[in-house]
Design a protein around this motif. Structure first.
Motif, PDB file in Angstrom:
ATOM      1  N   GLN A  63      15.935   0.620 -18.463  1.00 44.72           N
ATOM      2  CA  GLN A  63      16.841   0.334 -19.563  1.00 44.72           C
ATOM      3  C   GLN A  63      16.060   0.457 -20.861  1.00 44.72           C
ATOM      4  N   VAL A  64      16.309   1.551 -21.591  1.00 45.75           N
ATOM      5  CA  VAL A  64      15.650   1.796 -22.858  1.00 45.75           C
ATOM      6  C   VAL A  64      16.738   2.064 -23.884  1.00 45.75           C
ATOM      7  N   SER A  65      16.620   1.442 -25.043  1.00 46.40           N
ATOM      8  CA  SER A  65      17.629   1.621 -26.083  1.00 46.40           C
ATOM      9  C   SER A  65      17.012   2.303 -27.297  1.00 46.40           C
ATOM     10  N   PRO A  66      17.848   2.825 -28.208  1.00 47.46           N
ATOM     11  CA  PRO A  66      17.311   3.401 -29.441  1.00 47.46           C
ATOM     12  C   PRO A  66      16.435   2.407 -30.215  1.00 47.46           C
ATOM     13  N   THR A  67      16.763   1.131 -30.152  1.00 52.08           N
ATOM     14  CA  THR A  67      15.966   0.100 -30.830  1.00 52.08           C
ATOM     15  C   THR A  67      14.550   0.041 -30.252  1.00 52.08           C
ATOM     16  N   ASP A  68      14.402   0.199 -28.932  1.00 52.39           N
ATOM     17  CA  ASP A  68      13.084   0.185 -28.292  1.00 52.39           C
ATOM     18  C   ASP A  68      12.193   1.312 -28.795  1.00 52.39           C
ATOM     19  N   LEU A  69      12.820   2.412 -29.240  1.00 54.76           N
ATOM     20  CA  LEU A  69      12.071   3.593 -29.658  1.00 54.76           C
ATOM     21  C   LEU A  69      12.050   3.790 -31.176  1.00 54.76           C
TER      22      LEU A  69
ATOM     23  N   ALA B 162      19.126  10.423 -20.287  1.00 60.31           N
ATOM     24  CA  ALA B 162      18.769  11.628 -19.544  1.00 60.31           C
ATOM     25  C   ALA B 162      17.269  11.715 -19.326  1.00 60.31           C
ATOM     26  N   VAL B 163      16.484  11.391 -20.350  1.00 59.45           N
ATOM     27  CA  VAL B 163      15.024  11.429 -20.240  1.00 59.45           C
ATOM     28  C   VAL B 163      14.537  10.384 -19.242  1.00 59.45           C
ATOM     29  N   VAL B 164      15.092   9.181 -19.312  1.00 65.30           N
ATOM     30  CA  VAL B 164      14.695   8.106 -18.405  1.00 65.30           C
ATOM     31  C   VAL B 164      15.019   8.481 -16.955  1.00 65.30           C
ATOM     32  N   ALA B 165      16.198   9.039 -16.716  1.00 63.60           N
ATOM     33  CA  ALA B 165      16.579   9.444 -15.352  1.00 63.60           C
ATOM     34  C   ALA B 165      15.621  10.510 -14.822  1.00 63.60           C
ATOM     35  N   LYS B 166      15.284  11.465 -15.675  1.00 64.68           N
ATOM     36  CA  LYS B 166      14.351  12.519 -15.267  1.00 64.68           C
ATOM     37  C   LYS B 166      12.968  11.938 -14.974  1.00 64.68           C
ATOM     38  N   LEU B 167      12.514  11.008 -15.798  1.00 65.74           N
ATOM     39  CA  LEU B 167      11.214  10.382 -15.604  1.00 65.74           C
ATOM     40  C   LEU B 167      11.162   9.619 -14.283  1.00 65.74           C
TER      41      LEU B 167
ATOM     42  N   THR C 293       9.958  -5.410 -17.986  1.00 68.94           N
ATOM     43  CA  THR C 293      10.382  -4.540 -19.086  1.00 68.94           C
ATOM     44  C   THR C 293       9.626  -3.226 -18.967  1.00 68.94           C
ATOM     45  N   VAL C 294      10.113  -2.211 -19.653  1.00 72.92           N
ATOM     46  CA  VAL C 294       9.451  -0.914 -19.619  1.00 72.92           C
ATOM     47  C   VAL C 294       8.060  -1.058 -20.252  1.00 72.92           C
ATOM     48  N   PRO C 295       7.009  -0.626 -19.552  1.00 73.83           N
ATOM     49  CA  PRO C 295       5.658  -0.715 -20.109  1.00 73.83           C
ATOM     50  C   PRO C 295       5.569   0.025 -21.450  1.00 73.83           C
ATOM     51  N   ALA C 296       4.854  -0.570 -22.393  1.00 70.41           N
ATOM     52  CA  ALA C 296       4.752  -0.028 -23.746  1.00 70.41           C
ATOM     53  C   ALA C 296       4.231   1.406 -23.759  1.00 70.41           C
TER      54      ALA C 296
END
Length: 163
Positions: A2-8, A23-28, A107-110
């Motif tokens: 779960q990654v949001s525009p705010t995270d990036l 799409a990028v997260v699913a591919k990763l 959470t997603v690693p930094a």
């Protein structure tokens, strides 16, 4: 993941569109071959061919609740984590097993956030790709010589694998 525009938001190329991030997260995760974040309980199907270790297809296993073969419980709660590369269950393993695990980071690693942002930039700047979705796989492509402006004509392609 779960990654949001705010995270990036702090990465070059921001802001990013949620659909591109998804799409990028699913591919990763497909490339990694395991669920990254958030931590969740899941049943994994694992095959072994007479091995001394049953290798679980995940890097961040925090608990193994139960292992079943043909519906019968064969192991409960014991596992050996061998570094960050994989989790293994000791014993003699032959056949197909269902393994109930808790795995994934909270959470997603930094360090992955930067990789996701860079992939989003590449995704966004591909001149032929206008949109992408992950399940059940669709893409919208620009035709030859077409720009990215609002008057551009797009060609849509989709694939439904019947899954």
């Amino acid at each position: 993941m779960q990654v949001s525009p705010t995270d990036l938001a702090a990465f070059p190329g921001a802001p990013f569109v949620q659909e591109h991030i998804n799409a990028v997260v699913a591919k990763l995760e497909r490339a990694l071959g395991w669920h990254v974040a958030p931590s969740k309980e899941e049943t994994l199907t694992v095959r072994a061919g007479g091995d001394r270790m049953l290798v679980l297809p995940s890097r961040k296993v925090t608990a193994v609740a139960e292992v079943r073969s043909g519906g019968a419980v064969v192991s409960s709660g014991d596992y050996v984590l061998t570094g960050a590369a994989e989790a293994m269950l000791e014993g003699y393993w032959s056949g197909t097993y269902e393994v109930d695990v808790t795995h994934g980071f909270e959470t997603v690693p930094a360090d992955l956030l930067g990789e996701i942002a860079a992939a989003c930039v590449a995704f966004r700047t591909d001149p032929s790709l206008a949109a992408w979705s992950s399940g059940p796989f669709s893409a919208t492509l620009r035709g030859p010589g077409q720009g990215a402006g609002p008057s551009s004509t797009f060609y849509a392609y989709s694939v439904n694998l019947g899954v």
